[in-house]
Design a protein around this motif. Structure first.
Motif, PDB file in Angstrom:
ATOM      1  N   ILE A   1       4.463  -7.661 -10.428  1.00  0.00           N
ATOM      2  CA  ILE A   1       3.944  -7.572 -11.466  1.00  0.00           C
ATOM      3  C   ILE A   1       3.120  -6.236 -10.344  1.00  0.00           C
ATOM      4  CG2 ILE A   1       0.894  -7.267 -11.545  1.00  0.00           C
ATOM      5  CD1 ILE A   1       1.017 -10.530 -11.909  1.00  0.00           C
ATOM      6  N   LEU A   2       3.115  -6.051  -9.404  1.00  0.00           N
ATOM      7  CA  LEU A   2       2.599  -5.136  -8.253  1.00  0.00           C
ATOM      8  C   LEU A   2       4.001  -3.947  -8.098  1.00  0.00           C
ATOM      9  CD1 LEU A   2       1.594  -6.636  -5.229  1.00  0.00           C
ATOM     10  CD2 LEU A   2       0.595  -4.904  -6.237  1.00  0.00           C
ATOM     11  N   CYS A   3       4.890  -3.877  -8.134  1.00  0.00           N
ATOM     12  CA  CYS A   3       6.161  -3.435  -8.284  1.00  0.00           C
ATOM     13  C   CYS A   3       6.052  -2.644  -9.539  1.00  0.00           C
ATOM     14  CB  CYS A   3       7.280  -3.766  -8.159  1.00  0.00           C
ATOM     15  SG  CYS A   3       8.099  -4.494  -6.708  1.00  0.00           S
ATOM     16  N   ALA A   4       5.862  -3.555 -10.661  1.00  0.00           N
ATOM     17  CA  ALA A   4       5.718  -2.398 -12.363  1.00  0.00           C
ATOM     18  C   ALA A   4       4.450  -1.250 -12.228  1.00  0.00           C
ATOM     19  CB  ALA A   4       5.590  -3.765 -13.170  1.00  0.00           C
ATOM     20  N   GLY A   5       2.927  -2.346 -10.928  1.00  0.00           N
ATOM     21  CA  GLY A   5       2.454  -1.171 -11.240  1.00  0.00           C
ATOM     22  C   GLY A   5       2.708  -0.063 -10.143  1.00  0.00           C
ATOM     23  N   ALA A   6       3.984  -0.219  -9.243  1.00  0.00           N
ATOM     24  CA  ALA A   6       3.855   1.363  -8.250  1.00  0.00           C
ATOM     25  C   ALA A   6       5.593   1.943  -9.550  1.00  0.00           C
ATOM     26  CB  ALA A   6       5.196   0.487  -7.081  1.00  0.00           C
ATOM     27  N   LYS A   7       5.728   1.783 -10.134  1.00  0.00           N
ATOM     28  CA  LYS A   7       7.104   2.196 -10.574  1.00  0.00           C
ATOM     29  C   LYS A   7       5.497   2.792 -11.845  1.00  0.00           C
ATOM     30  CE  LYS A   7      10.948   2.039 -13.927  1.00  0.00           C
ATOM     31  NZ  LYS A   7      11.931   0.888 -14.196  1.00  0.00           N
ATOM     32  N   LYS A   8       5.018   2.433 -12.229  1.00  0.00           N
ATOM     33  CA  LYS A   8       4.236   3.015 -13.137  1.00  0.00           C
ATOM     34  C   LYS A   8       3.194   4.272 -12.444  1.00  0.00           C
ATOM     35  CE  LYS A   8       2.279   3.386 -17.677  1.00  0.00           C
ATOM     36  NZ  LYS A   8       2.370   3.986 -19.007  1.00  0.00           N
ATOM     37  N   CYS A   9       2.427   3.959 -11.223  1.00  0.00           N
ATOM     38  CA  CYS A   9       2.222   4.671 -10.997  1.00  0.00           C
ATOM     39  C   CYS A   9       2.750   6.552  -9.824  1.00  0.00           C
ATOM     40  CB  CYS A   9       1.343   4.439  -9.647  1.00  0.00           C
ATOM     41  SG  CYS A   9       0.567   5.843  -8.509  1.00  0.00           S
ATOM     42  N   MET A  10       4.102   6.316  -9.591  1.00  0.00           N
ATOM     43  CA  MET A  10       4.299   7.589  -9.514  1.00  0.00           C
ATOM     44  C   MET A  10       5.510   8.032 -10.513  1.00  0.00           C
ATOM     45  SD  MET A  10       5.164   7.182  -6.249  1.00  0.00           S
ATOM     46  CE  MET A  10       3.153   6.664  -6.002  1.00  0.00           C
ATOM     47  N   LYS A  11       5.420   7.299 -11.815  1.00  0.00           N
ATOM     48  CA  LYS A  11       5.502   8.331 -12.974  1.00  0.00           C
ATOM     49  C   LYS A  11       4.746   8.703 -13.885  1.00  0.00           C
ATOM     50  CE  LYS A  11       7.294   6.933 -17.926  1.00  0.00           C
ATOM     51  NZ  LYS A  11       7.414   5.830 -19.205  1.00  0.00           N
TER      52      LYS A  11
ATOM     53  N   GLU B   1       0.459  -1.142  -0.147  1.00  0.00           N
ATOM     54  CA  GLU B   1       0.232   0.177  -0.205  1.00  0.00           C
ATOM     55  C   GLU B   1       1.033   0.821  -0.100  1.00  0.00           C
ATOM     56  OE1 GLU B   1      -2.429  -0.517   3.541  1.00  0.00           O
ATOM     57  OE2 GLU B   1      -3.896  -1.778   2.737  1.00  0.00           O
ATOM     58  N   MET B   2       0.152   2.458  -0.408  1.00  0.00           N
ATOM     59  CA  MET B   2       0.927   4.109  -0.807  1.00  0.00           C
ATOM     60  C   MET B   2       0.130   4.630  -1.008  1.00  0.00           C
ATOM     61  SD  MET B   2       3.680   3.385  -4.126  1.00  0.00           S
ATOM     62  CE  MET B   2       2.597   3.260  -5.363  1.00  0.00           C
ATOM     63  N   ALA B   3       0.679   6.013   0.400  1.00  0.00           N
ATOM     64  CA  ALA B   3      -0.399   6.172   0.832  1.00  0.00           C
ATOM     65  C   ALA B   3      -0.961   7.694  -0.382  1.00  0.00           C
ATOM     66  CB  ALA B   3       0.620   7.293   1.718  1.00  0.00           C
ATOM     67  N   ARG B   4       0.172   7.962  -1.324  1.00  0.00           N
ATOM     68  CA  ARG B   4      -0.346   8.648  -2.768  1.00  0.00           C
ATOM     69  C   ARG B   4      -0.583   8.249  -3.628  1.00  0.00           C
ATOM     70  NH1 ARG B   4       4.094  14.047  -1.759  1.00  0.00           N
ATOM     71  NH2 ARG B   4       3.477  13.768   0.502  1.00  0.00           N
ATOM     72  N   ALA B   5      -1.027   6.852  -3.788  1.00  0.00           N
ATOM     73  CA  ALA B   5      -1.006   5.830  -5.096  1.00  0.00           C
ATOM     74  C   ALA B   5      -2.659   6.309  -5.998  1.00  0.00           C
ATOM     75  CB  ALA B   5      -1.291   4.374  -4.868  1.00  0.00           C
ATOM     76  N   ASN B   6      -2.159   6.596  -7.342  1.00  0.00           N
ATOM     77  CA  ASN B   6      -3.636   6.760  -8.000  1.00  0.00           C
ATOM     78  C   ASN B   6      -4.106   5.605  -7.829  1.00  0.00           C
ATOM     79  OD1 ASN B   6      -2.471   4.744  -9.222  1.00  0.00           O
ATOM     80  ND2 ASN B   6      -1.702   5.800 -11.021  1.00  0.00           N
ATOM     81  N   GLU B   7      -5.347   6.128  -8.579  1.00  0.00           N
ATOM     82  CA  GLU B   7      -7.207   5.121  -8.352  1.00  0.00           C
ATOM     83  C   GLU B   7      -6.444   3.865  -9.080  1.00  0.00           C
ATOM     84  OE1 GLU B   7     -11.605   5.333  -9.713  1.00  0.00           O
ATOM     85  OE2 GLU B   7     -10.464   7.138 -10.296  1.00  0.00           O
ATOM     86  N   ASP B   8      -6.067   4.027  -9.841  1.00  0.00           N
ATOM     87  CA  ASP B   8      -5.179   2.284 -10.456  1.00  0.00           C
ATOM     88  C   ASP B   8      -4.424   1.408  -9.731  1.00  0.00           C
ATOM     89  OD1 ASP B   8      -6.580   2.990 -13.237  1.00  0.00           O
ATOM     90  OD2 ASP B   8      -5.434   4.446 -13.931  1.00  0.00           O
ATOM     91  N   TYR B   9      -3.953   2.285  -9.467  1.00  0.00           N
ATOM     92  CA  TYR B   9      -2.627   1.152  -8.271  1.00  0.00           C
ATOM     93  C   TYR B   9      -3.610   0.887  -6.952  1.00  0.00           C
ATOM     94  CZ  TYR B   9       1.227   0.085  -5.055  1.00  0.00           C
ATOM     95  OH  TYR B   9       1.736  -0.822  -4.999  1.00  0.00           O
ATOM     96  N   ASN B  10      -4.618   1.681  -6.322  1.00  0.00           N
ATOM     97  CA  ASN B  10      -5.744   1.041  -5.361  1.00  0.00           C
ATOM     98  C   ASN B  10      -6.044   0.319  -6.022  1.00  0.00           C
ATOM     99  OD1 ASN B  10      -4.126   3.051  -3.478  1.00  0.00           O
ATOM    100  ND2 ASN B  10      -5.288   4.999  -4.251  1.00  0.00           N
TER     101      ASN B  10
END
Length: 283
Positions: free
Chosen positions: A205-215, A173-182
Protein backbone atom coordinates in the motif's frame (compact mmCIF):
# COMPACT_ATOMS: atom_id res chain seq x y z
CA UNK A 1 -8.29 58.18 -76.75
CA UNK A 2 -7.78 55.18 -78.93
CA UNK A 3 -9.31 51.91 -78.00
CA UNK A 4 -7.15 48.92 -78.42
CA UNK A 5 -8.97 46.29 -80.38
CA UNK A 6 -9.41 42.99 -78.60
CA UNK A 7 -7.87 40.31 -80.65
CA UNK A 8 -8.06 36.56 -80.13
CA UNK A 9 -4.58 36.58 -78.69
CA UNK A 10 -5.37 39.37 -76.24
CA UNK A 11 -8.57 37.61 -75.28
CA UNK A 12 -6.72 34.44 -74.48
CA UNK A 13 -4.21 36.36 -72.33
CA UNK A 14 -7.04 38.05 -70.39
CA UNK A 15 -8.73 34.70 -69.81
CA UNK A 16 -5.49 33.25 -68.53
CA UNK A 17 -5.05 36.21 -66.19
CA UNK A 18 -8.59 35.88 -64.89
CA UNK A 19 -8.20 32.15 -64.41
CA UNK A 20 -4.96 32.73 -62.51
CA UNK A 21 -6.57 35.37 -60.33
CA UNK A 22 -9.47 33.05 -59.62
CA UNK A 23 -7.11 30.26 -58.72
CA UNK A 24 -5.18 32.58 -56.39
CA UNK A 25 -8.43 33.77 -54.79
CA UNK A 26 -9.56 30.18 -54.31
CA UNK A 27 -6.25 29.37 -52.76
CA UNK A 28 -6.46 32.32 -50.38
CA UNK A 29 -10.02 31.57 -49.37
CA UNK A 30 -9.09 27.96 -48.95
CA UNK A 31 -6.22 28.95 -46.69
CA UNK A 32 -8.51 31.18 -44.66
CA UNK A 33 -11.13 28.49 -44.43
CA UNK A 34 -8.44 26.02 -43.38
CA UNK A 35 -7.17 28.43 -40.76
CA UNK A 36 -10.66 28.76 -39.33
CA UNK A 37 -10.98 25.03 -39.30
CA UNK A 38 -7.62 24.67 -37.52
CA UNK A 39 -8.76 27.19 -34.90
CA UNK A 40 -11.89 25.15 -34.35
CA UNK A 41 -9.78 22.00 -34.08
CA UNK A 42 -7.38 23.70 -31.63
CA UNK A 43 -10.40 24.72 -29.58
CA UNK A 44 -11.49 21.12 -29.52
CA UNK A 45 -7.99 20.09 -28.39
CA UNK A 46 -8.04 22.59 -25.54
CA UNK A 47 -11.46 21.35 -24.53
CA UNK A 48 -10.26 17.75 -24.68
CA UNK A 49 -7.15 18.64 -22.61
CA UNK A 50 -9.33 20.21 -19.94
CA UNK A 51 -11.49 17.11 -19.84
CA UNK A 52 -8.37 14.93 -19.57
CA UNK A 53 -7.06 17.03 -16.66
CA UNK A 54 -10.39 16.80 -14.86
CA UNK A 55 -10.44 13.05 -15.42
CA UNK A 56 -6.89 12.68 -14.09
CA UNK A 57 -7.72 14.70 -10.98
CA UNK A 58 -10.74 12.53 -10.33
CA UNK A 59 -8.71 9.34 -10.82
CA UNK A 60 -6.06 10.58 -8.40
CA UNK A 61 -8.72 11.37 -5.83
CA UNK A 62 -10.21 7.89 -6.16
CA UNK A 63 -6.76 6.30 -5.83
CA UNK A 64 -5.82 8.11 -2.61
CA UNK A 65 -9.20 7.47 -1.03
CA UNK A 66 -8.83 3.77 -1.83
CA UNK A 67 -5.32 3.70 -0.34
CA UNK A 68 -6.58 5.35 2.84
CA UNK A 69 -9.32 2.76 3.21
CA UNK A 70 -6.97 -0.15 2.52
CA UNK A 71 -4.44 1.13 5.03
CA UNK A 72 -7.03 1.69 7.71
CA UNK A 73 -8.53 -1.76 7.20
CA UNK A 74 -5.09 -3.42 7.28
CA UNK A 75 -4.12 -1.70 10.52
CA UNK A 76 -7.47 -2.29 12.20
CA UNK A 77 -7.48 -6.05 11.69
CA UNK A 78 -5.29 -7.47 14.42
CA UNK A 79 -5.01 -10.84 16.17
CA UNK A 80 -4.93 -11.64 19.88
CA UNK A 81 -1.26 -12.62 19.58
CA UNK A 82 -0.34 -9.27 18.03
CA UNK A 83 -2.30 -7.40 20.70
CA UNK A 84 -0.52 -9.24 23.53
CA UNK A 85 2.93 -8.63 22.03
CA UNK A 86 2.09 -4.96 21.38
CA UNK A 87 0.94 -4.43 24.95
CA UNK A 88 4.02 -6.14 26.39
CA UNK A 89 6.28 -4.12 24.06
CA UNK A 90 4.77 -0.79 25.10
CA UNK A 91 5.05 -1.74 28.76
CA UNK A 92 8.71 -2.69 28.35
CA UNK A 93 9.53 0.49 26.44
CA UNK A 94 8.06 2.60 29.22
CA UNK A 95 10.38 0.91 31.74
CA UNK A 96 13.62 0.92 29.76
CA UNK A 97 16.03 3.69 30.60
CA UNK A 98 18.08 5.37 27.93
CA UNK A 99 21.62 4.13 27.50
CA UNK A 100 24.80 6.19 27.64
CA UNK A 101 25.92 5.38 24.07
CA UNK A 102 24.69 8.69 22.69
CA UNK A 103 22.20 11.41 23.37
CA UNK A 104 18.64 10.12 22.96
CA UNK A 105 19.51 6.47 23.41
CA UNK A 106 21.03 3.80 21.16
CA UNK A 107 18.81 1.76 18.85
CA UNK A 108 20.93 -1.37 19.26
CA UNK A 109 20.86 -1.18 23.05
CA UNK A 110 17.14 -0.49 23.01
CA UNK A 111 16.41 -3.50 20.81
CA UNK A 112 18.64 -5.68 22.95
CA UNK A 113 17.01 -4.66 26.22
CA UNK A 114 13.53 -4.92 24.72
CA UNK A 115 14.23 -8.44 23.44
CA UNK A 116 15.41 -9.52 26.89
CA UNK A 117 12.32 -8.11 28.56
CA UNK A 118 9.99 -9.78 26.07
CA UNK A 119 11.77 -13.07 26.69
CA UNK A 120 11.21 -12.58 30.42
CA UNK A 121 7.53 -11.95 29.66
CA UNK A 122 7.27 -15.38 28.01
CA UNK A 123 7.73 -14.47 24.32
CA UNK A 124 10.24 -16.16 22.02
CA UNK A 125 11.87 -12.91 20.89
CA UNK A 126 14.97 -12.51 18.71
CA UNK A 127 17.01 -9.76 17.09
CA UNK A 128 17.01 -10.10 13.31
CA UNK A 129 19.48 -8.54 10.90
CA UNK A 130 18.51 -8.60 7.25
CA UNK A 131 21.08 -8.08 4.55
CA UNK A 132 20.65 -8.04 0.78
CA UNK A 133 22.89 -7.64 -2.23
CA UNK A 134 22.71 -5.04 -4.92
CA UNK A 135 20.55 -5.76 -7.96
CA UNK A 136 19.74 -3.82 -11.15
CA UNK A 137 16.62 -2.49 -9.42
CA UNK A 138 17.69 -1.77 -5.84
CA UNK A 139 20.96 -1.01 -4.01
CA UNK A 140 22.43 -3.19 -1.28
CA UNK A 141 21.59 -2.60 2.36
CA UNK A 142 20.91 -4.04 5.80
CA UNK A 143 18.39 -3.52 8.57
CA UNK A 144 17.81 -4.72 12.15
CA UNK A 145 14.49 -5.35 13.83
CA UNK A 146 12.85 -7.68 16.36
CA UNK A 147 10.63 -10.65 15.81
CA UNK A 148 8.61 -13.00 17.98
CA UNK A 149 8.12 -16.63 16.98
CA UNK A 150 4.91 -18.32 18.07
CA UNK A 151 4.07 -21.99 17.64
CA UNK A 152 1.04 -22.25 19.90
CA UNK A 153 -1.45 -20.28 17.78
CA UNK A 154 -1.82 -22.84 15.00
CA UNK A 155 0.57 -25.84 15.21
CA UNK A 156 -0.56 -27.06 11.77
CA UNK A 157 0.75 -23.94 10.04
CA UNK A 158 4.05 -24.00 11.91
CA UNK A 159 5.80 -20.95 13.26
CA UNK A 160 4.13 -17.57 13.12
CA UNK A 161 6.50 -14.62 12.70
CA UNK A 162 5.51 -11.32 14.30
CA UNK A 163 7.68 -8.35 13.31
CA UNK A 164 8.41 -5.57 15.81
CA UNK A 165 9.62 -2.35 14.18
CA UNK A 166 10.31 0.59 16.49
CA UNK A 167 10.45 3.27 13.74
CA UNK A 168 8.02 2.04 11.12
CA UNK A 169 6.55 5.41 10.15
CA UNK A 170 9.97 6.98 9.71
CA UNK A 171 10.95 4.26 7.22
CA UNK A 172 8.36 5.57 4.72
CA UNK A 173 8.56 9.33 5.23
CA UNK A 174 9.69 11.39 2.21
CA UNK A 175 10.93 14.96 2.23
CA UNK A 176 9.22 16.02 -1.02
CA UNK A 177 5.98 14.12 -0.66
CA UNK A 178 2.63 15.64 -1.58
CA UNK A 179 -0.25 16.23 0.80
CA UNK A 180 -2.05 12.98 -0.04
CA UNK A 181 0.99 10.84 0.70
CA UNK A 182 1.67 12.68 3.96
CA UNK A 183 -1.91 12.02 5.06
CA UNK A 184 -1.34 8.35 4.31
CA UNK A 185 1.88 8.23 6.33
CA UNK A 186 0.26 10.08 9.24
CA UNK A 187 -1.99 7.06 9.83
CA UNK A 188 0.98 4.76 10.40
CA UNK A 189 2.01 3.86 13.95
CA UNK A 190 5.58 4.57 15.00
CA UNK A 191 5.66 1.16 16.72
CA UNK A 192 4.54 -1.64 14.42
CA UNK A 193 3.74 -5.09 15.76
CA UNK A 194 2.38 -7.30 13.02
CA UNK A 195 2.63 -10.65 11.33
CA UNK A 196 4.65 -10.89 8.15
CA UNK A 197 1.48 -11.05 6.04
CA UNK A 198 0.30 -7.77 7.50
CA UNK A 199 3.73 -6.15 7.04
CA UNK A 200 3.76 -7.21 3.39
CA UNK A 201 0.28 -5.76 2.82
CA UNK A 202 1.33 -2.46 4.37
CA UNK A 203 4.47 -2.32 2.23
CA UNK A 204 2.44 -2.77 -0.96
CA UNK A 205 0.00 0.00 0.00
CA UNK A 206 2.69 2.47 1.01
CA UNK A 207 5.03 1.79 -1.92
CA UNK A 208 2.14 2.17 -4.37
CA UNK A 209 1.41 5.51 -2.73
CA UNK A 210 5.05 6.58 -2.98
CA UNK A 211 5.14 5.68 -6.68
CA UNK A 212 1.93 7.58 -7.36
CA UNK A 213 3.20 10.57 -5.38
CA UNK A 214 6.40 10.83 -7.40
CA UNK A 215 4.47 10.42 -10.66
CA UNK A 216 2.16 13.31 -9.78
CA UNK A 217 5.18 15.48 -8.98
CA UNK A 218 6.99 14.38 -12.18
CA UNK A 219 9.88 13.07 -10.12
CA UNK A 220 11.87 9.85 -10.21
CA UNK A 221 11.16 7.31 -7.47
CA UNK A 222 14.34 6.59 -5.51
CA UNK A 223 15.39 2.91 -5.61
CA UNK A 224 15.37 2.67 -1.81
CA UNK A 225 11.67 3.62 -1.90
CA UNK A 226 10.67 0.74 -4.13
CA UNK A 227 8.63 -2.22 -2.97
CA UNK A 228 11.41 -4.79 -3.35
CA UNK A 229 13.76 -2.73 -1.22
CA UNK A 230 11.22 -2.38 1.58
CA UNK A 231 10.32 -6.05 1.43
CA UNK A 232 13.99 -6.95 1.77
CA UNK A 233 14.12 -5.11 5.11
CA UNK A 234 11.58 -7.23 6.97
CA UNK A 235 10.75 -10.14 4.65
CA UNK A 236 14.08 -11.02 3.07
CA UNK A 237 17.02 -13.16 4.16
CA UNK A 238 18.11 -12.47 7.73
CA UNK A 239 20.19 -13.73 10.63
CA UNK A 240 18.54 -14.38 13.96
CA UNK A 241 20.34 -13.93 17.29
CA UNK A 242 19.27 -14.21 20.91
CA UNK A 243 19.89 -11.13 22.99
CA UNK A 244 21.76 -11.37 26.28
CA UNK A 245 21.08 -8.98 29.14
CA UNK A 246 23.16 -5.85 29.18
CA UNK A 247 25.89 -5.77 31.84
CA UNK A 248 24.94 -3.85 34.93
CA UNK A 249 27.31 -1.04 35.74
CA UNK A 250 27.98 -0.56 39.45
CA UNK A 251 29.25 2.85 40.32
CA UNK A 252 31.44 2.75 43.42
CA UNK A 253 31.35 5.85 45.58
CA UNK A 254 34.55 7.85 45.50
CA UNK A 255 36.42 8.13 48.82
CA UNK A 256 35.87 11.53 50.26
CA UNK A 257 38.85 13.58 51.31
CA UNK A 258 38.88 14.66 54.95
CA UNK A 259 37.73 18.17 55.32
CA UNK A 260 39.21 20.46 57.98
CA UNK A 261 37.88 23.69 59.27
CA UNK A 262 40.10 26.49 60.51
CA UNK A 263 37.75 26.89 63.44
CA UNK A 264 38.58 23.42 64.77
CA UNK A 265 42.13 23.01 63.44
CA UNK A 266 44.47 22.31 66.36
CA UNK A 267 47.85 23.77 65.48
CA UNK A 268 49.53 22.51 68.66
CA UNK A 269 48.69 18.89 67.88
CA UNK A 270 49.55 19.22 64.19
CA UNK A 271 52.72 21.23 64.76
CA UNK A 272 54.28 20.25 68.12
CA UNK A 273 57.38 22.39 67.56
CA UNK A 274 55.31 25.51 67.38
CA UNK A 275 55.34 27.53 70.64
CA UNK A 276 53.41 30.58 71.59
CA UNK A 277 54.63 33.26 74.05
CA UNK A 278 52.06 35.11 76.07
CA UNK A 279 52.21 38.83 75.58
CA UNK A 280 50.78 41.19 78.15
CA UNK A 281 49.21 44.30 76.83
CA UNK A 282 49.72 47.36 78.98
CA UNK A 283 47.56 50.36 78.53
Amino acid sequence: MEKTPVTRQNSEEIDKFLDGAASFADMMFGFLDGSNESEENSGDLVHRDENADDLEVEQNKIFWEAQQQLLQATLRRTTCLESRIRQATKQALSEIEQCDCRVGGCRNCLQRELSVRLQSAGFDCYICKSKWRRSPEIPSGEHTYLEVLDKSSNPQKGEVRVVIELNFRAEFEMARANEDYNKLIARLPELLVGKTERVNALIKILCAGAKKCMKEKNMHLAPWRKQKYMQAKWLGTYERTTAAPLPVRHSEPRPQKPKASMLTFDLLERLPGLHYTAVELVW
